[in-house]
Design a protein around this motif. Structure first.
Motif, PDB file in Angstrom:
ATOM      1  N   ILE A 139       0.875  -1.183  -0.038  1.00 23.69           N
ATOM      2  CA  ILE A 139       0.074   0.012   0.057  1.00 23.69           C
ATOM      3  C   ILE A 139       0.937   1.219  -0.033  1.00 23.69           C
ATOM      4  O   ILE A 139       0.768   2.217  -1.019  1.00 23.69           O
ATOM      5  CB  ILE A 139      -1.108  -0.104   1.162  1.00 23.69           C
ATOM      6  N   ILE A 140       1.889   1.330   0.667  1.00 22.65           N
ATOM      7  CA  ILE A 140       2.915   2.580   0.901  1.00 22.65           C
ATOM      8  C   ILE A 140       3.592   2.594  -0.527  1.00 22.65           C
ATOM      9  O   ILE A 140       3.562   3.781  -0.829  1.00 22.65           O
ATOM     10  CB  ILE A 140       4.003   2.149   1.937  1.00 22.65           C
ATOM     11  N   ALA A 143       1.209   3.979  -2.894  1.00 22.12           N
ATOM     12  CA  ALA A 143       1.028   5.468  -2.661  1.00 22.12           C
ATOM     13  C   ALA A 143       2.273   6.226  -3.424  1.00 22.12           C
ATOM     14  O   ALA A 143       2.019   7.195  -4.007  1.00 22.12           O
ATOM     15  CB  ALA A 143       0.615   5.745  -1.251  1.00 22.12           C
ATOM     16  N   LEU A 146       2.093   6.345  -6.949  1.00 19.39           N
ATOM     17  CA  LEU A 146       0.953   7.469  -7.536  1.00 19.39           C
ATOM     18  C   LEU A 146       1.353   8.971  -7.508  1.00 19.39           C
ATOM     19  O   LEU A 146       1.483   9.726  -8.043  1.00 19.39           O
ATOM     20  CB  LEU A 146      -0.421   7.060  -7.007  1.00 19.39           C
ATOM     21  N   ALA A 147       1.822   9.041  -6.260  1.00 21.64           N
ATOM     22  CA  ALA A 147       2.655  10.405  -5.941  1.00 21.64           C
ATOM     23  C   ALA A 147       3.743  10.874  -6.940  1.00 21.64           C
ATOM     24  O   ALA A 147       3.673  12.112  -7.650  1.00 21.64           O
ATOM     25  CB  ALA A 147       3.130  10.604  -4.722  1.00 21.64           C
TER      26      ALA A 147
END
Length: 161
Positions: A139-140, A143, A146-147
């Motif tokens: 999940i990290i 993220a 995506l960032a």
């Protein structure tokens, strides 16, 4: 750790290093290097060799040293070395000194998986939502990916405006 965790966390660290040290990163080589130990070791150690261990040659400090030495001649190899070293840290290889310091501490240990298919079943189960180390890392990593792409696309939009 799996695909998104390795790519995302390594990408995030490289992004941070680039911003702080003003070093221009080759992000394609960072992504390849973040997966390189698994790209090499999973097929060799789990399919070709009878030890059912997906952490062998590419998960050693010797492999990182070889990439560093290649980097003396071909500078781009340093990105592969950097990202592959982060892969070893993300895999917490200090818990497997026989692998990390191979060949100094003997042969690679055989793993507990009965077959390659049992290993695949284990990977699939890691994506079941839970508070496991692997799921949280994924999940990290997702993220951060995506960032990263959001930031890069905004930068391109500003350049084109």
């Amino acid at each position: 750790m799996l695909l998104f965790g390795h790519i995302g966390i390594t990408l995030g660290i490289a992004w941070l290093v680039e911003s702080k040290l003003k070093v221009k990163m080759d992000y394609w080589l960072i992504v390849i290097g973040s997966l390189l130990p698994d790209i090499i070791d999973k097929p060799v150690g789990m399919i070709l060799l009878p030890i059912n261990n997906g952490r062998i040659f590419g998960h050693t400090l010797l492999f990182i040293l070889i990439l560093l030495l290649i980097g003396l001649k071909y500078r781009k190899s340093l990105f592969l070395s950097f990202a592959s070293f982060l892969h070893l840290i993300e895999d917490r290889l200090w818990n497997e000194p026989e692998t990390l310091f191979w060949p100094l501490m003997g042969d690679f240990p055989a793993k507990e998986y009965g077959s390659f298919y049992e290993y695949v079943e284990k990977i699939v189960s890691e994506y079941t939502p839970s508070l496991s180390h692997v799921f949280i890392s994924e999940i990290i990593g997702l993220a951060i990916i995506l960032a990263f792409f959001l930031k890069k696309s905004r930068m391109r939009a500003k350049l084109n405006a």
